[in-house]
Motif scaffolding. Structure first.
Motif, PDB file in Angstrom:
ATOM      1  N   LYS A   1     102.755  54.059  12.866  1.00 37.14           N
ATOM      2  CA  LYS A   1     102.589  55.498  13.096  1.00 37.14           C
ATOM      3  C   LYS A   1     101.287  56.011  12.493  1.00 37.14           C
ATOM      4  CE  LYS A   1     105.707  56.676   9.223  1.00 37.14           C
ATOM      5  NZ  LYS A   1     105.703  55.362   8.518  1.00 37.14           N
ATOM      6  N   THR A   2     100.962  55.550  11.272  1.00 35.35           N
ATOM      7  CA  THR A   2      99.714  55.998  10.653  1.00 35.35           C
ATOM      8  C   THR A   2      98.501  55.435  11.404  1.00 35.35           C
ATOM      9  OG1 THR A   2     100.721  56.271   8.497  1.00 35.35           O
ATOM     10  CG2 THR A   2      98.362  55.936   8.530  1.00 35.35           C
ATOM     11  N   THR A   3      98.604  54.187  11.840  1.00 33.05           N
ATOM     12  CA  THR A   3      97.506  53.595  12.602  1.00 33.05           C
ATOM     13  C   THR A   3      97.252  54.396  13.874  1.00 33.05           C
ATOM     14  OG1 THR A   3      98.186  51.461  11.741  1.00 33.05           O
ATOM     15  CG2 THR A   3      96.668  51.445  13.601  1.00 33.05           C
ATOM     16  N   THR A   4      98.341  54.799  14.545  1.00 33.70           N
ATOM     17  CA  THR A   4      98.186  55.599  15.758  1.00 33.70           C
ATOM     18  C   THR A   4      97.446  56.901  15.443  1.00 33.70           C
ATOM     19  OG1 THR A   4     100.285  54.681  16.522  1.00 33.70           O
ATOM     20  CG2 THR A   4      99.437  56.599  17.704  1.00 33.70           C
ATOM     21  N   MET A   5      97.845  57.536  14.339  1.00 31.08           N
ATOM     22  CA  MET A   5      97.186  58.789  13.978  1.00 31.08           C
ATOM     23  C   MET A   5      95.715  58.561  13.637  1.00 31.08           C
ATOM     24  SD  MET A   5      97.967  61.394  10.882  1.00 31.08           S
ATOM     25  CE  MET A   5      99.011  62.393  11.877  1.00 31.08           C
ATOM     26  N   ARG A   6      95.441  57.481  12.924  1.00 31.64           N
ATOM     27  CA  ARG A   6      94.051  57.204  12.550  1.00 31.64           C
ATOM     28  C   ARG A   6      93.188  56.920  13.782  1.00 31.64           C
ATOM     29  NH1 ARG A   6      92.749  56.070   7.345  1.00 31.64           N
ATOM     30  NH2 ARG A   6      91.249  54.515   7.969  1.00 31.64           N
ATOM     31  N   MET A   7      93.823  56.388  14.835  1.00 36.00           N
ATOM     32  CA  MET A   7      93.067  56.187  16.078  1.00 36.00           C
ATOM     33  C   MET A   7      92.767  57.533  16.735  1.00 36.00           C
ATOM     34  SD  MET A   7      94.416  52.603  17.722  1.00 36.00           S
ATOM     35  CE  MET A   7      96.168  52.799  17.564  1.00 36.00           C
ATOM     36  N   ILE A   8      93.703  58.470  16.630  1.00 32.53           N
ATOM     37  CA  ILE A   8      93.441  59.807  17.182  1.00 32.53           C
ATOM     38  C   ILE A   8      92.298  60.463  16.402  1.00 32.53           C
ATOM     39  CG2 ILE A   8      94.398  62.110  17.619  1.00 32.53           C
ATOM     40  CD1 ILE A   8      97.154  60.802  17.844  1.00 32.53           C
ATOM     41  N   ALA A   9      92.284  60.249  15.081  1.00 32.31           N
ATOM     42  CA  ALA A   9      91.242  60.842  14.242  1.00 32.31           C
ATOM     43  C   ALA A   9      89.883  60.180  14.461  1.00 32.31           C
ATOM     44  CB  ALA A   9      91.638  60.733  12.774  1.00 32.31           C
ATOM     45  N   GLY A  10      89.912  58.946  14.956  1.00 33.03           N
ATOM     46  CA  GLY A  10      88.652  58.220  15.115  1.00 33.03           C
ATOM     47  C   GLY A  10      88.318  57.357  13.915  1.00 33.03           C
ATOM     48  N   LEU A  11      89.275  57.188  13.011  1.00 33.19           N
ATOM     49  CA  LEU A  11      89.038  56.354  11.831  1.00 33.19           C
ATOM     50  C   LEU A  11      89.343  54.886  12.124  1.00 33.19           C
ATOM     51  CD1 LEU A  11      90.594  58.766   9.189  1.00 33.19           C
ATOM     52  CD2 LEU A  11      88.176  58.314   9.551  1.00 33.19           C
ATOM     53  N   GLU A  12      90.083  54.627  13.208  1.00 31.78           N
ATOM     54  CA  GLU A  12      90.302  53.266  13.692  1.00 31.78           C
ATOM     55  C   GLU A  12      89.972  53.261  15.178  1.00 31.78           C
ATOM     56  OE1 GLU A  12      91.432  50.692  11.923  1.00 31.78           O
ATOM     57  OE2 GLU A  12      92.481  51.602  10.214  1.00 31.78           O
ATOM     58  N   GLU A  13      89.543  52.106  15.651  1.00 31.66           N
ATOM     59  CA  GLU A  13      89.263  52.000  17.072  1.00 31.66           C
ATOM     60  C   GLU A  13      90.399  51.267  17.753  1.00 31.66           C
ATOM     61  OE1 GLU A  13      85.545  50.343  19.054  1.00 31.66           O
ATOM     62  OE2 GLU A  13      84.844  51.158  17.147  1.00 31.66           O
ATOM     63  N   PRO A  14      90.916  51.781  18.854  1.00 30.91           N
ATOM     64  CA  PRO A  14      91.970  51.035  19.543  1.00 30.91           C
ATOM     65  C   PRO A  14      91.415  49.759  20.167  1.00 30.91           C
ATOM     66  CG  PRO A  14      91.443  53.072  20.727  1.00 30.91           C
ATOM     67  CD  PRO A  14      90.630  53.073  19.475  1.00 30.91           C
ATOM     68  N   THR A  15      92.227  48.694  20.155  1.00 33.55           N
ATOM     69  CA  THR A  15      91.813  47.447  20.786  1.00 33.55           C
ATOM     70  C   THR A  15      91.840  47.595  22.305  1.00 33.55           C
ATOM     71  OG1 THR A  15      92.985  46.405  18.948  1.00 33.55           O
ATOM     72  CG2 THR A  15      92.177  44.953  20.663  1.00 33.55           C
ATOM     73  N   GLU A  16      92.855  48.299  22.782  1.00 34.73           N
ATOM     74  CA  GLU A  16      92.994  48.571  24.214  1.00 34.73           C
ATOM     75  C   GLU A  16      93.421  50.017  24.371  1.00 34.73           C
ATOM     76  OE1 GLU A  16      93.005  46.431  26.998  1.00 34.73           O
ATOM     77  OE2 GLU A  16      92.374  44.681  25.822  1.00 34.73           O
TER      78      GLU A  16
END
Lengths: 349, 280
Positions: free
Chosen positions: A42-57
């Motif tokens: 859940k946190t990873t998903t949020m961090r992808m929305i924030a732009g702090l992580e990049e989604p693989t796909e």
């Protein structure tokens, strides 16, 4: 202010899966809570929305615009962190001002905006202090003020209340919901606390092992769980999940018999019944068990019964008292029973 | 109860006794230097013990009037401050990169930086001499600045890095979502948060630079670039013989500013010297 769409989102670190196949459409002004145990993605998903992580796909869109390639600082979202993440060397005033300075908001507007945000979070008298001179609740409010001050497209909140004590948490919950309603800003909120999810959310997204288990309003999640994970995760105490056999509309497990179920099924199933849908009875009992624990809480009493190798939780009347070890009979509310596939855990409808 | 109190005061007494003895042991050479430095030369080299020493400023006048001590002092200060400045400008971004970004070979680069400290300085003395001679920097304080900076860069980088590792990642994530660029995060969030570490690293580098002798002797061939440490060695030669009282006084004067700085920052210093041994 913004609609957030995630389609086919995956996150992998080598062979380790963080998030798999997340699809969700978060409406404008909606309050969506991601709920799940730690490590569910859940946190990873949020961090992808924030732009702090990049989604693989997959693709992240805000108001239709693809955000994947856009840097965190250029996405107009404000994030509130579990550890508050206040800048220790700056006063609260400077902390709240920081996003305004970074985003080139005209300096003449700063003071007015800061005082407005501080007023909303009841921090006006603490503006001159450093974060270290504030209590946990005040720090959390300061973090909130820093998010609120620039009226972003979306709020992202990562377990913002989990460092606070229970009483403060309840007060902050009300405040967060109030501010969100007042500012009408799309909000994504991550928590492992089902009470926070139920009380805050317009919709709850339940995740486990990186995958979405169910998306729905709090009522739908509570009254119409999609599988045993959701059923067992929501509710305190959680739903009783009893493994047994169903044949000709009759469910049997050791010490438990429930009739009047759908007659078109047979084989191994899991029967789900919430503690509040179990009642102590003298006749027409579905189960007889030995009293294992009695826990008065003031407004009601938690009763734990042992039957065969299963433990059944019952919410009994607040005046209910019984010796341990005696036999007690329980009837289930037939309208409120759930059947799940014994192997996959999926709801049998 | 009474016996407990007694034994506690006894143990306190023993503790102070041990600490006092240790303090005396550490301070004795310093006080001895001061005492030697403030006596006339004849009195120090006499073979008979003297119980009531004579106070004299002979050495004081000598170092300032007969020797260009002010120049040496200025050379020392400029070379040391310049080297610390170079170290900080290079070490802060390096430490930030080593503590925050993940990239191939990061740990190897970090270890390489540290390993430059493991080599015995004498090994590179000759090449460095030719290097600076070819650059025409021999006998200048610029050369001293560069060499001190090079010698201390590794330790400064590693101390600052250990402080940076302790900064929560959330702080940077917050700054990034607030709209800050990497440089602004470094400048406005990271550097203020690791300021104690930066000061500690700077002081440690300063102490090492003050004590540096080998490279200074190699590079400074005339008094133009002499620093205090090399100048001290020059009191021993020449027709005047060993001028003990001047040596002692200069050594004492070189010691005092460092001592004061260390006292002022000792709380941070112990933390800097463990270099994140506990955490990080």
């Amino acid at each position: 202010m913004a609609r957030i769409e995630l389609s086919g989102i995956q996150k992998r670190w080598g062979n380790v899966w963080g998030v798999r196949d997340v699809d969700i459409d978060i409406g404008d002004e909606e309050f969506v809570v991601f709920l799940g145990p730690s490590g569910c993605g859940k946190t990873t998903t949020m961090r992808m929305i924030a732009g702090l992580e990049e989604p693989t796909e997959g693709e992240i869109r805000m108001d239709g615009e693809v955000m994947n390639e856009i840097d965190a600082r250029d996405r107009d979202v404000a994030m509130v962190f579990q550890g508050y993440a206040l800048y220790p060397n700056m006063t609260i005033y400077e902390n709240i001002r920081f996003p305004l300075r970074m985003r080139d908001v005209p300096a003449g507007d700063h003071d007015r905006l800061i005082r407005q945000a501080a007023d909303m979070t009841e921090l006006t008298e603490y503006l001159d202090r450093k974060p270290s001179a504030l209590s946990g609740g005040q720090r959390q409010r300061a973090a909130l003020a820093r998010a609120v001050v620039r009226q972003p497209q979306a709020f992202l909140m990562d377990e913002p209340l989990s460092n606070l004590d229970a009483k403060l948490r309840q007060a902050m919950r009300v405040q967060i919901k109030h501010i969100q309603r007042e500012l009408k800003i799309t909000t994504v909120y991550v928590t492992h606390d089902q009470i926070e999810a139920m009380t805050l959310a317009d919709r709850i997204v339940i995740m486990q092992s990186g995958a979405i288990q169910q998306i729905g309003t709090p009522d739908e999640i509570y009254n119409d769980p999609a599988n045993t994970f959701v059923a067992g995760f929501i509710g305190a105490p959680p739903m009783n999940l009893i493994k047994g056999q169903v044949d000709g509309g009759i469910f049997t497990a050791s010490g438990i018999t429930v009739d009047g179920l759908r007659s078109d099924m047979s084989g191994a199933v899991t029967l789900g019944v919430r503690p509040e849908d179990c009642a102590v009875t003298q006749s027409d009992a579905n189960l007889t068990g030995e009293v294992f624990g009695v826990e008065p809480t003031g407004d009601l009493t938690y009763l734990t019964l042992k039957t065969g190798d299963a433990m059944i939780e019952v919410k009994a009347d607040r005046s209910y008292r019984r010796e341990l070890g005696v036999d007690e009979q329980i009837a289930f509310d037939r309208e409120r029973l759930f059947l799940f596939d014994a192997k996959t855990g999926t709801r049998l409808r | 109860m009474a016996s407990v109190r007694k034994s506690r005061s006894e143990s306190l007494f023993i503790r102070y006794l041990i600490l006092g003895a240790w303090a005396l042991f550490c301070l004795a050479p310093v006080l001895w230097f001061l005492s030697v430095g403030l006596r006339p030369r004849v009195e120090i080299i006499t073979p008979r013990p003297i119980y009531w020493p004579t106070f004299s400023l002979d050495a004081w006048h000598m170092i300032w009037e007969d020797w260009p001590m002010a120049k040496y002092l200025r050379n020392s200060v400029l070379a040391i401050l310049g080297s610390v400045l170079i170290d900080l400008v290079l070490a802060i971004p390096a430490a930030y990169s080593l503590s925050r970004y993940t990239y191939r070979g990061r740990d190897d680069i970090g270890f390489y930086i540290l390993s430059t400290r493991m080599m015995a300085p004498a090994i590179v003395a000759i090449p460095i001499f030719f290097l600076f001679r070819n650059m025409g920097l021999l006998d200048t304080i610029w050369a001293l600045m560069i060499i001190y900076a090079a010698v201390n860069l590794s330790i400064v980088t590693w101390i600052i890095r250990s402080y940076m590792l302790d900064i929560p990642k959330e702080l940077e994530d917050a700054a990034r979502t607030d709209g800050a660029s990497d440089m602004r995060i470094l400048w406005e969030i990271i550097i203020p948060a690791v300021l104690p570490g930066i000061i500690t690293a700077a002081v440690i580098a300063m102490i090492f630079a003050i004590n540096e002798f080998l490279f200074t002797l190699l590079i400074a061939s005339t008094p133009d670039a002499y620093t205090m440490s090399v100048a001290l060695a020059n009191f021993t030669g020449g027709s005047d013989g060993v001028i003990y009282n001047a040596i002692a006084l200069v050594a004492f004067l070189a010691f005092v500013p460092v001592f004061l700085v260390v006292v002022a920052i000792q709380k941070h210093l112990s933390r800097g010297l463990t270099m994140g041994a506990v955490k990080g």
